[in-house]
Motif scaffolding. Structure first.
Motif, PDB file in Angstrom:
ATOM      1  N   SER A 149       0.868  -1.173   0.000  1.00  0.00           N
ATOM      2  CA  SER A 149       0.000   0.000   0.000  1.00  0.00           C
ATOM      3  C   SER A 149       0.905   1.223   0.000  1.00  0.00           C
ATOM      4  O   SER A 149       2.139   1.090   0.008  1.00  0.00           O
ATOM      5  CB  SER A 149      -0.927  -0.006   1.224  1.00  0.00           C
ATOM      6  OG  SER A 149      -0.173   0.065   2.426  1.00  0.00           O
ATOM      7  N   CYS A 150       0.329   2.408   0.014  1.00  0.00           N
ATOM      8  CA  CYS A 150       1.177   3.604  -0.070  1.00  0.00           C
ATOM      9  C   CYS A 150       2.002   3.822   1.196  1.00  0.00           C
ATOM     10  O   CYS A 150       3.058   4.444   1.156  1.00  0.00           O
ATOM     11  CB  CYS A 150       0.335   4.838  -0.379  1.00  0.00           C
ATOM     12  SG  CYS A 150      -0.505   5.574   1.061  1.00  0.00           S
TER      13      CYS A 150
ATOM     14  N   ASP B 232      -3.519   8.517   5.685  1.00  0.00           N
ATOM     15  CA  ASP B 232      -4.091   8.386   7.025  1.00  0.00           C
ATOM     16  C   ASP B 232      -4.538   6.957   7.307  1.00  0.00           C
ATOM     17  O   ASP B 232      -4.364   6.446   8.419  1.00  0.00           O
ATOM     18  CB  ASP B 232      -5.269   9.345   7.186  1.00  0.00           C
ATOM     19  CG  ASP B 232      -4.851  10.811   7.262  1.00  0.00           C
ATOM     20  OD1 ASP B 232      -3.637  11.063   7.489  1.00  0.00           O
ATOM     21  OD2 ASP B 232      -5.713  11.682   7.094  1.00  0.00           O
ATOM     22  N   ASN B 233      -5.135   6.312   6.305  1.00  0.00           N
ATOM     23  CA  ASN B 233      -5.612   4.941   6.520  1.00  0.00           C
ATOM     24  C   ASN B 233      -4.455   3.978   6.756  1.00  0.00           C
ATOM     25  O   ASN B 233      -4.512   3.128   7.653  1.00  0.00           O
ATOM     26  CB  ASN B 233      -6.453   4.484   5.331  1.00  0.00           C
ATOM     27  CG  ASN B 233      -7.844   5.089   5.338  1.00  0.00           C
ATOM     28  OD1 ASN B 233      -8.381   5.407   6.392  1.00  0.00           O
ATOM     29  ND2 ASN B 233      -8.424   5.260   4.167  1.00  0.00           N
ATOM     30  N   CYS B 234      -3.412   4.092   5.966  1.00  0.00           N
ATOM     31  CA  CYS B 234      -2.259   3.212   6.173  1.00  0.00           C
ATOM     32  C   CYS B 234      -1.645   3.440   7.550  1.00  0.00           C
ATOM     33  O   CYS B 234      -1.292   2.483   8.256  1.00  0.00           O
ATOM     34  CB  CYS B 234      -1.213   3.440   5.086  1.00  0.00           C
ATOM     35  SG  CYS B 234      -1.638   2.710   3.479  1.00  0.00           S
ATOM     36  N   ARG B 235      -1.521   4.685   7.950  1.00  0.00           N
ATOM     37  CA  ARG B 235      -0.929   4.985   9.255  1.00  0.00           C
ATOM     38  C   ARG B 235      -1.808   4.478  10.393  1.00  0.00           C
ATOM     39  O   ARG B 235      -1.312   4.185  11.484  1.00  0.00           O
ATOM     40  CB  ARG B 235      -0.691   6.489   9.391  1.00  0.00           C
ATOM     41  CG  ARG B 235       0.398   7.013   8.456  1.00  0.00           C
ATOM     42  CD  ARG B 235       0.624   8.510   8.654  1.00  0.00           C
ATOM     43  NE  ARG B 235       1.616   9.012   7.728  1.00  0.00           N
ATOM     44  CZ  ARG B 235       2.945   8.959   7.932  1.00  0.00           C
ATOM     45  NH1 ARG B 235       3.394   8.389   9.041  1.00  0.00           N
ATOM     46  NH2 ARG B 235       3.785   9.450   7.046  1.00  0.00           N
ATOM     47  N   ALA B 236      -3.112   4.358  10.125  1.00  0.00           N
ATOM     48  CA  ALA B 236      -4.041   3.871  11.147  1.00  0.00           C
ATOM     49  C   ALA B 236      -4.175   2.348  11.133  1.00  0.00           C
ATOM     50  O   ALA B 236      -4.968   1.794  11.899  1.00  0.00           O
ATOM     51  CB  ALA B 236      -5.411   4.510  10.949  1.00  0.00           C
TER      52      ALA B 236
ATOM     53  N   CYS C 266      -6.387   1.962   1.728  1.00  0.00           N
ATOM     54  CA  CYS C 266      -5.318   2.880   1.338  1.00  0.00           C
ATOM     55  C   CYS C 266      -5.807   3.896   0.305  1.00  0.00           C
ATOM     56  O   CYS C 266      -6.374   3.530  -0.728  1.00  0.00           O
ATOM     57  CB  CYS C 266      -4.153   2.083   0.768  1.00  0.00           C
ATOM     58  SG  CYS C 266      -2.840   3.077   0.055  1.00  0.00           S
ATOM     59  N   SER C 267      -5.595   5.177   0.605  1.00  0.00           N
ATOM     60  CA  SER C 267      -6.045   6.242  -0.301  1.00  0.00           C
ATOM     61  C   SER C 267      -5.316   6.190  -1.634  1.00  0.00           C
ATOM     62  O   SER C 267      -5.856   6.604  -2.668  1.00  0.00           O
ATOM     63  CB  SER C 267      -5.835   7.611   0.352  1.00  0.00           C
ATOM     64  OG  SER C 267      -6.582   7.722   1.541  1.00  0.00           O
ATOM     65  N   GLY C 268      -4.088   5.700  -1.621  1.00  0.00           N
ATOM     66  CA  GLY C 268      -3.335   5.604  -2.856  1.00  0.00           C
ATOM     67  C   GLY C 268      -3.577   4.316  -3.608  1.00  0.00           C
ATOM     68  O   GLY C 268      -3.072   4.143  -4.723  1.00  0.00           O
TER      69      GLY C 268
END
Length: 346
Positions: free
Chosen positions: A93-94, A98-102, A108-110
């Protein structure tokens, strides 16, 4: 770049066949995994046959992967040769949104990189688990606890997390009444996990043909949805309904089974559009939602939970040459409850 034996779909709707693909060389943070078992998910069939949109061919399906580490890159710190590991539905994932960090890499936004029928960041296609080996970044590799046999653990990497995540998110547990729609590969895992979480579990299936299995796996009640009386008897009954079926439902009827503030969560993904009368949501402040697998951290949590509670998938072990027949049997609901490929037969 090693050449690996695989089973692949050469084109849309074509039978899968034995061939080879090239895996990427082991990078700094990669692990090379000897695959021992690979589950067959209904989504494999959807994608191999272009049911969810145009696929990338040749396609090597499989995102329920269990095996052992064969080699590691020089920067790997989490795994060593011989460790028991798994790979689920995503392999990258990217890592920055924010989603990946969470810990929500699946959102994943990317754009998360799927284990198969996707593309790595360099544009090369991803190939899945119907294979002898796979190379995966250690950050997207899961540890399979010793208490879980690898064959019954493989389906947990999709079917397990796909049902565990919504049950956790919508707080299934003691004092909650949970209904599971469908008693198949996903449904039987939802029953086992909801029961282990402490919820009162009801199965809603077309017929009573699998009733004994449902009760054995943890359901307290089992009802046939083909009987119109079911919807009258169970009106306003449930706090949470998890639909595992990949066919369109009559959502208005199922929403009528929810209590005020209840939620109907879909983890099955029909190929066809669905319809809904919004009054079914307005009356009772109900929620119609969806859930898509889980992040890496939650998937590891699920594996540890299943090991603690002795939960594995109920499987039928097959050889690689039986894959195409297994696909047809899945479509006929003729499996209890997950086909798993013994990759030694590749």
């Amino acid at each position: 770049m090693p050449t690996i034996p695989v089973y692949a779909a050469p084109s849309a709707k074509a039978p899968l066949e034995r061939t080879t693909v090239e895996r990427r060389a082991i990078g700094e943070s990669d692990v090379l995994i000897d695959i021992h078992f690979a589950g067959i998910c209904h989504s494999d069939i959807h994608q191999a046959r272009d049911g969810w949109g145009e696929g990338i061919y040749p396609m090597v399906p499989g995102h329920e992967i269990a095996g052992t580490v064969a080699a590691t890159g020089p920067g790997v710190t989490r795994f060593a040769v011989g460790d028991r590991v798994g790979v689920g539905c995503l392999v990258d994932s990217c890592r920055e949104c924010d989603n990946c960090r969470a810990g929500l890499e699946q959102h994943c936004s990317g754009g998360a990189v799927p284990t198969y029928n996707g593309r790595h960041k360099d544009g090369e296609p991803t190939y899945g688990g119907y294979a002898k080996q796979i190379v995966v970044d250690e950050n997207y590799t899961l540890r399979i606890p010793d208490a879980l046999p690898l064959d019954v653990a493989a389906p947990l990497l999709c079917a397990g997390i796909t049902t565990y995540s919504p049950l956790r998110h919508w707080n299934a547990g003691p004092g909650k009444k949970v209904a599971v729609v469908g008693m198949g590969g996903l449904g039987h895992m939802a029953v086992r996990i909801a029961h282990a979480l402490g919820a009162e579990v009801t199965v809603l299936s077309q017929t009573l043909g699998k009733r004994e299995d449902g009760l054995r796996l943890g359901a307290t009640h089992y009802h046939a949805t083909s009987d119109p009386a079911t919807f009258e008897e169970l009106r306003d009954r449930f706090d949470l309904i998890v639909s595992t079926v990949s066919a369109p439902l009559d959502f208005d009827r199922y929403l009528s089974l929810l209590r005020t503030d209840g939620a109907l969560v879909n983890v099955g993904a029909p190929e066809e559009p669905v319809s809904l009368n919004l009054f079914s949501l307005l009356m009772g402040r109900k929620t119609l939602a969806g859930s898509n697998i889980g992040g890496i951290r939650e998937t590891q949590e699920m594996l540890d939970f299943c090991a603690e509670h002795g939960i594995g998938s109920e499987i039928e072990l097959i050889e690689a040459h039986q894959i195409n027949d297994a696909y047809e049997r899945v479509l006929r609901s003729d499996v209890r409850y997950r086909f798993v490929i013994d990759t030694a037969t590749l």
